[in-house]
Motif scaffolding. Structure first.
Motif, mmCIF file in Angstrom:
data_model
loop_
_atom_site.group_PDB
_atom_site.id
_atom_site.type_symbol
_atom_site.label_atom_id
_atom_site.label_comp_id
_atom_site.label_asym_id
_atom_site.label_seq_id
_atom_site.Cartn_x
_atom_site.Cartn_y
_atom_site.Cartn_z
ATOM 1 N N LEU A 1 0.647 -1.331 -0.003
ATOM 2 C CA LEU A 1 -0.014 0.304 -0.091
ATOM 3 C C LEU A 1 0.643 1.439 -0.405
ATOM 4 O O LEU A 1 0.628 2.304 -0.447
ATOM 5 C CB LEU A 1 -1.453 0.444 1.034
ATOM 6 C CG LEU A 1 -2.031 -1.050 1.075
ATOM 7 C CD1 LEU A 1 -3.248 -0.766 2.726
ATOM 8 C CD2 LEU A 1 -2.831 0.009 0.066
ATOM 9 N N ARG B 1 0.883 0.561 -5.534
ATOM 10 C CA ARG B 1 -0.601 1.651 -4.173
ATOM 11 C C ARG B 1 -1.632 1.690 -6.115
ATOM 12 O O ARG B 1 -2.712 1.703 -5.868
ATOM 13 C CB ARG B 1 -0.181 2.532 -4.116
ATOM 14 C CG ARG B 1 -1.331 3.176 -3.165
ATOM 15 C CD ARG B 1 -0.803 4.528 -2.743
ATOM 16 N NE ARG B 1 -2.451 5.167 -2.044
ATOM 17 C CZ ARG B 1 -2.798 4.950 -1.313
ATOM 18 N NH1 ARG B 1 -2.471 3.849 0.076
ATOM 19 N NH2 ARG B 1 -3.546 5.305 -0.796
ATOM 20 N N LYS B 2 -0.871 2.093 -7.022
ATOM 21 C CA LYS B 2 -1.774 2.205 -8.093
ATOM 22 C C LYS B 2 -2.150 1.536 -8.945
ATOM 23 O O LYS B 2 -3.359 0.784 -9.154
ATOM 24 C CB LYS B 2 -0.738 2.344 -8.858
ATOM 25 C CG LYS B 2 -1.775 3.203 -10.804
ATOM 26 C CD LYS B 2 -0.501 3.842 -11.488
ATOM 27 C CE LYS B 2 -1.393 4.635 -12.582
ATOM 28 N NZ LYS B 2 -0.540 4.816 -13.461
ATOM 29 N N ALA C 1 -5.573 0.084 -6.814
ATOM 30 C CA ALA C 1 -6.761 0.718 -7.749
ATOM 31 C C ALA C 1 -7.576 0.271 -7.880
ATOM 32 O O ALA C 1 -8.569 0.270 -8.082
ATOM 33 C CB ALA C 1 -6.113 2.011 -8.050
ATOM 34 N N ASN D 1 -7.689 3.277 -1.385
ATOM 35 C CA ASN D 1 -7.349 3.527 -2.758
ATOM 36 C C ASN D 1 -7.793 3.516 -3.581
ATOM 37 O O ASN D 1 -8.305 3.849 -4.688
ATOM 38 C CB ASN D 1 -6.152 3.175 -2.490
ATOM 39 C CG ASN D 1 -4.570 3.220 -3.779
ATOM 40 O OD1 ASN D 1 -5.028 3.465 -3.708
ATOM 41 N ND2 ASN D 1 -4.792 1.557 -3.943
ATOM 42 N N ASP E 1 0.594 6.092 3.199
ATOM 43 C CA ASP E 1 -0.224 6.056 1.977
ATOM 44 C C ASP E 1 -0.203 7.665 0.823
ATOM 45 O O ASP E 1 -0.611 7.772 0.308
ATOM 46 C CB ASP E 1 -1.725 6.048 2.413
ATOM 47 C CG ASP E 1 -1.538 4.427 2.794
ATOM 48 O OD1 ASP E 1 0.001 3.517 2.701
ATOM 49 O OD2 ASP E 1 -2.478 3.840 3.538
#
Length: 581
Positions: A134, A140-141, A144, A176, A405
């Motif tokens: 994360l 993280r992308k 999504a 996210n 984050d």
């Protein structure tokens, strides 16, 4: 028309090729609800297809929509379960052209880079690794696009701080990816509503499916008495005759049936394992302080039939695939009803088969406790799960996680995220400010105008404190003859015992220390006696209800003896009420 008819045609074709025509009861109940997008907690006995009840709808949804990035995350509490799930899902993924990958602490750098550049549609991981993912910009992308999250063996984390941490972690993921469907799987849950709330948070609906699958179980409590032969064996093994009698009982059972032998501590596993090795019995050892290679080797040997018995701790309690198990032996009281049911459920691991188990009680108090737990297990009287309410150390840890984050996040926004997680539903802003002040004191955050800001120290702290499992410095044990890692030893044992020439037991084998380095102990195998190591964090608490029943059993036996009954008559009264031999 059954639940399978609702699945994607390619999935139905794959199931037909594998001669799977009819869904199991858990699958029939759960698949429609999951396909409809409901948040589901599925409770079903081990071996009834609950993993597939969640996995088949995941593959269906991935096949039915064209999206880039990871679509589903499958979370398990153990790396070993991750490996097992990868084996099971990889074959399906290849047939259905769905990419599946696992990511945890043992994942190679090459595989991590590959996953970062080309994210799998289904990612299998642990809560701690998800914590890391994360905070990575590209990773993280990739998350999504997540639309489904499965938490397997959710009961294993629910009553610990890992459960509270996971509840917040899921809310961080929702920030996210947007809201996603949540599915929890478990064989034994004492408080379904609480566990479901832990999974979905405060403001989402959920459905609890308790699959009505009748699994017959045969539970007995025994306390073997030493025979003349046991006294002779005790002399050979340099142990107490009572222990020799218990070893004899296990040996006789494993010769006729393939058994998992559960113990409550790693120390007990090594005590038994070393004795069976002396006797030359095909019985292995499996616990969390052995190396991955040693554990996998034991799993494969048991699955392939080279081992007739496997002595294990909770490391084998969950759904790791080790093939057929005829019988489960629990050495000493399991301490909890849910733990006994989870362990005995590993035997007769299919619908229609009997789950048979034996508890070996090691003393009089152990007999009483084992009887109480066996009776409660037969009556399905599971102890309630108690979650950690507002654990402030988890709050502090996850405040830093939110910094990682977002970089900067408004205090009110952070408070709302925590408030959505069930363990923090009653958190006040005053309490949050108090913890935030302590975190700021340690320079792990900076607060300006009610905006939480990341500091330089934050990342180092976060990476070093991913897990809520209490940590202890460990030393790697390296076999210089076999040129491989054997396992780990805790610092406390090493400091008090480890020196060149000292001998100890691990993996059921005897090792002599050749050299002690900063983080590693080099050893060679030998054939004389050795010290049994101790490891921290091994005590299992006894639930209040079980302790009360044990007290009643003791009182009834005392009253029977005071009333003039013989010991045999008192024992007979106990046998009438409890499954004890």
């Amino acid at each position: 028309m059954n639940a399978f008819s609702k699945l994607h045609p390619r999935i139905r074709e794959m199931l037909a090729q594998q001669s799977i025509q009819e869904p199991t009861p858990p699958q029939e109940q759960a698949i429609p609800a999951i396909l409809a997008g409901e948040n589901v907690l599925l409770i079903a006995p081990t071996g009834t297809g609950k993993t597939e009840a969640a996995a088949l709808p995941i593959f269906h949804k991935i096949l039915s929509k064209e999206h880039q990035g990871t679509q589903a995350v499958y979370i398990t509490p153990l790396r070993a379960l991750n490996r097992d799930m990868l084996r099971r899902f990889h074959e399906w993924g290849e047939k259905l052209q769905v990419s599946v990958a696992v990511r945890h602490g043992d994942t190679s750098q090459a595989d991590r880079r590959k996953q970062s550049l080309r994210p799998p549609e289904l990612l299998i991981t642990t809560p701690e690794t998800l914590q890391v993912i994360l905070t990575g910009k590209r990773l993280r992308k990739n998350l999504a696009s997540v639309r489904m999250v499965v938490v397997d063996e959710i009961h294993e984390m629910a009553s610990s701080k890992r459960g509270s941490q996971l509840a917040v972690l899921l809310e961080r993921l929702a920030e996210n990816a947007g809201d996603f469907q949540r599915i929890g799987l478990s064989a034994t849950v004492g408080s379904p509503d609480i566990v479901a709330r832990l999974l979905v948070g405060n403001f989402r609906s959920y459905k609890i499916i308790q699959a009505d699958v009748k699994r017959a179980s045969d539970l007995r409590v025994v306390s073997p008495k030493p025979t003349r032969a046991d006294y002779a064996m005790a002399s050979t093994l340099e142990c107490d005759p009572s222990l020799a009698a218990q070893i004899r009982f296990i040996r006789e059972t494993t010769r006729s049936r393939k058994c998992l032998i559960f113990v409550n501590t790693r120390q007990a596993a090594e005590v038994l394992g070393s004795r069976f090795r002396q006797l030359g019995e095909p019985i292995g050892v499996h616990h969390g302080s052995l190396s991955v290679e040693a554990r996998v080797e034991a799993e494969e040997a048991f699955k392939g039939g080279a081992l007739r018995g496997l002595i294990c701790t909770s490391s084998m309690e969950l759904g790791i695939d080790i093939g057929d198990v005829d019988h489960v032996i629990q050495y000493s009281s399991p301490r909890e009803v849910s733990r006994l049911l989870q362990r005995v459920g590993r035997a007769g691991h299919k619908i229609g088969l009997i789950s048979s188990g034996t508890i070996i009680a090691t003393c009089a108090d152990d007999v009483a406790e084992a009887c109480a737990i066996a009776r409660r297990a037969a009556a399905a009287q599971l102890e309630p799960i108690q979650i950690h309410e507002k654990p402030m150390d988890v709050l502090a840890n996850q405040i830093v996680g939110l910094e990682m984050d977002f970089g900067d996040i408004r205090l009110e926004k952070a408070y709302q995220i925590f408030n959505r997680a069930y363990p923090f539903r009653d958190l006040t802003m005053e309490e949050m400010r108090g913890v935030l002040a302590q975190v700021e004191e340690h320079r792990l955050t900076r607060v300006q105008d009610d905006i939480i800001q990341r500091t330089r120290k934050a990342r180092e702290y976060y990476i070093e404190n991913l897990s809520m499992i209490p940590d202890e410095k460990r030393y790697n044990v390296y076999d210089i003859v076999g040129r491989r890692s054997v396992g780990t030893l805790d610092e406390a044992f090493v400091v008090s015992f480890a020196r060149p020439g000292a001998t100890f037991v691990t993996k059921g084998e005897i090792w002599e220390i050749s050299e002690v380095e900063e983080d590693e102990i080099k050893v060679v195998p030998i054939h004389r006696s050795g010290e049994i190591p101790s490891w921290t964090g091994e005590e299992i608490p006894v639930p209040f209800e079980v302790a009360q029943e044990v007290g009643r059993i003791r009182r009834e036996i005392r009253e029977a003896l005071e009333a003039g009954c013989s010991e045999e008559q008192a024992a007979e009264q106990l046998r009438e009420k409890y499954p004890v031999d």
